[in-house]
Design an enzyme around this catalytic site. Structure first.
Site, PDB file in Angstrom:
ATOM      1  N   GLU A  14      -0.859 -11.417   5.716  1.00 32.53           N
ATOM      2  CA  GLU A  14      -1.949 -10.441   5.640  1.00 32.53           C
ATOM      3  C   GLU A  14      -1.475  -9.044   5.244  1.00 32.53           C
ATOM      4  O   GLU A  14      -2.270  -8.233   4.772  1.00 32.53           O
ATOM      5  CB  GLU A  14      -2.696 -10.390   6.977  1.00 32.53           C
ATOM      6  N   GLY A  80     -13.445 -14.908   9.804  1.00 32.96           N
ATOM      7  CA  GLY A  80     -14.378 -16.003   9.575  1.00 32.96           C
ATOM      8  C   GLY A  80     -15.787 -15.458   9.432  1.00 32.96           C
ATOM      9  O   GLY A  80     -16.257 -14.691  10.277  1.00 32.96           O
ATOM     10  N   VAL A 154     -12.567 -19.928  15.641  1.00 36.76           N
ATOM     11  CA  VAL A 154     -13.927 -20.471  15.688  1.00 36.76           C
ATOM     12  C   VAL A 154     -14.065 -21.546  14.617  1.00 36.76           C
ATOM     13  O   VAL A 154     -13.896 -21.287  13.429  1.00 36.76           O
ATOM     14  CB  VAL A 154     -14.967 -19.356  15.493  1.00 36.76           C
ATOM     15  N   MET A 175      -9.527 -12.563  15.641  1.00 32.93           N
ATOM     16  CA  MET A 175      -8.800 -12.680  16.892  1.00 32.93           C
ATOM     17  C   MET A 175      -8.069 -11.414  17.351  1.00 32.93           C
ATOM     18  O   MET A 175      -7.323 -11.483  18.333  1.00 32.93           O
ATOM     19  CB  MET A 175      -7.797 -13.837  16.800  1.00 32.93           C
ATOM     20  N   GLU A 176      -8.273 -10.288  16.669  1.00 27.37           N
ATOM     21  CA  GLU A 176      -7.521  -9.088  17.051  1.00 27.37           C
ATOM     22  C   GLU A 176      -8.316  -7.787  17.113  1.00 27.37           C
ATOM     23  O   GLU A 176      -7.952  -6.869  17.865  1.00 27.37           O
ATOM     24  CB  GLU A 176      -6.346  -8.850  16.078  1.00 27.37           C
ATOM     25  N   ASP A 199     -12.718 -17.887   5.534  1.00 24.95           N
ATOM     26  CA  ASP A 199     -13.405 -19.137   5.865  1.00 24.95           C
ATOM     27  C   ASP A 199     -14.785 -18.818   6.401  1.00 24.95           C
ATOM     28  O   ASP A 199     -15.029 -17.737   6.922  1.00 24.95           O
ATOM     29  CB  ASP A 199     -12.612 -19.937   6.917  1.00 24.95           C
TER      30      ASP A 199
END
Length: 232
Positions: A14, A80, A154, A175-176, A199
């Protein structure tokens, strides 16, 4: 005094494009985090690879803010998509950030709210507008809205339904970001989240993520670089 911009991504993929653009680089490795200090196009940056998940993100952000003293923070990387008008490669920009996996409602707090913290962490409005301007200039589809964070990938309709029951305006999950936002809130450092969709959070999202993470990294980095040019 020149501004210093803190940039945070969870994974090496990333931040790779940004790292390769840096000059005059010094590297600090501590507690599993990597911090690269240098310049991108004459803008001073401190670039953090935090690791995945909210604990790693909080630890890394704290180290970044304490050790390198950036004036602001941009959280980049992948997410996501949950908004109907999002596709892989599109950009999401935070107008607020919340934890979706926190529940202290038994004590009167909102779902997602931790004691001694607001229910939602609000990014800097100027940074949000700058990100929106740069996506428009680049001709990239962008959605600004609520980004929700939790310590899970997810992947499936049941998980999505549960999140939407509590956060019906959510446009993306990852997630962060909420942990990064919470630390920035505590340090009174302005922040914004600028991520690209890797995604669509459905039952096949893990396959899409693996395939399209490089594209998401490219698209999110493109907007971050354009934002940095505003400070050079």
């Amino acid at each position: 005094m020149k501004l210093k911009i803190g940039i945070i991504g969870a994974m090496a993929q990333e931040i790779e494009i940004l790292r390769k653009l840096m000059t005059d680089v010094s590297v600090l490795e501590i507690a599993g985090c990597k911090i690269y200090e240098g310049k991108i196009n004459n803008t001073c940056v401190s670039l953090l690879q935090s690791g995945i998940g909210k604990v790693s993100a909080a630890m890394g952000t704290t180290l970044l803010l304490e050790l390198t003293k950036p004036n602001m923070v941009i959280n980049t990387g992948s997410a996501g998509g949950l908004a109907e008008n999002l596709n892989v490669g599109d950009i999401v920009i935070s107008t607020e950030v919340r934890h979706y996996d926190v529940d202290v409602t038994a004590f009167g707090y909102e779902i997602g709210q931790l004691p001694a913290n607001p229910a939602a962490f609000l990014p800097n409005e100027q940074l949000v507008n700058m990100a929106l301007k740069e996506t428009k200039t680049a001709g990239v589809n962008a959605v600004a809205g609520l980004i929700c964070s939790g310590d899970r990938f997810v992947n499936g309709a049941e998980q999505i339904t549960t999140i939407r029951q509590h956060f019906d305006q959510v446009v993306a999950v990852e997630m962060e970001a909420a942990a990064i936002a919470q630390v920035c809130y505590a340090f009174e450092v302005p922040f914004v989240v600028v991520r690209a969709i890797s995604d669509i959070a459905d039952k096949c999202s893990h396959l899409s993520f693996e395939e399209f993470l490089p594209l998401a990294a490219e698209k999110s980095s493109e907007i971050v670089i354009a934002m940095l040019n505003n400070f050079s």
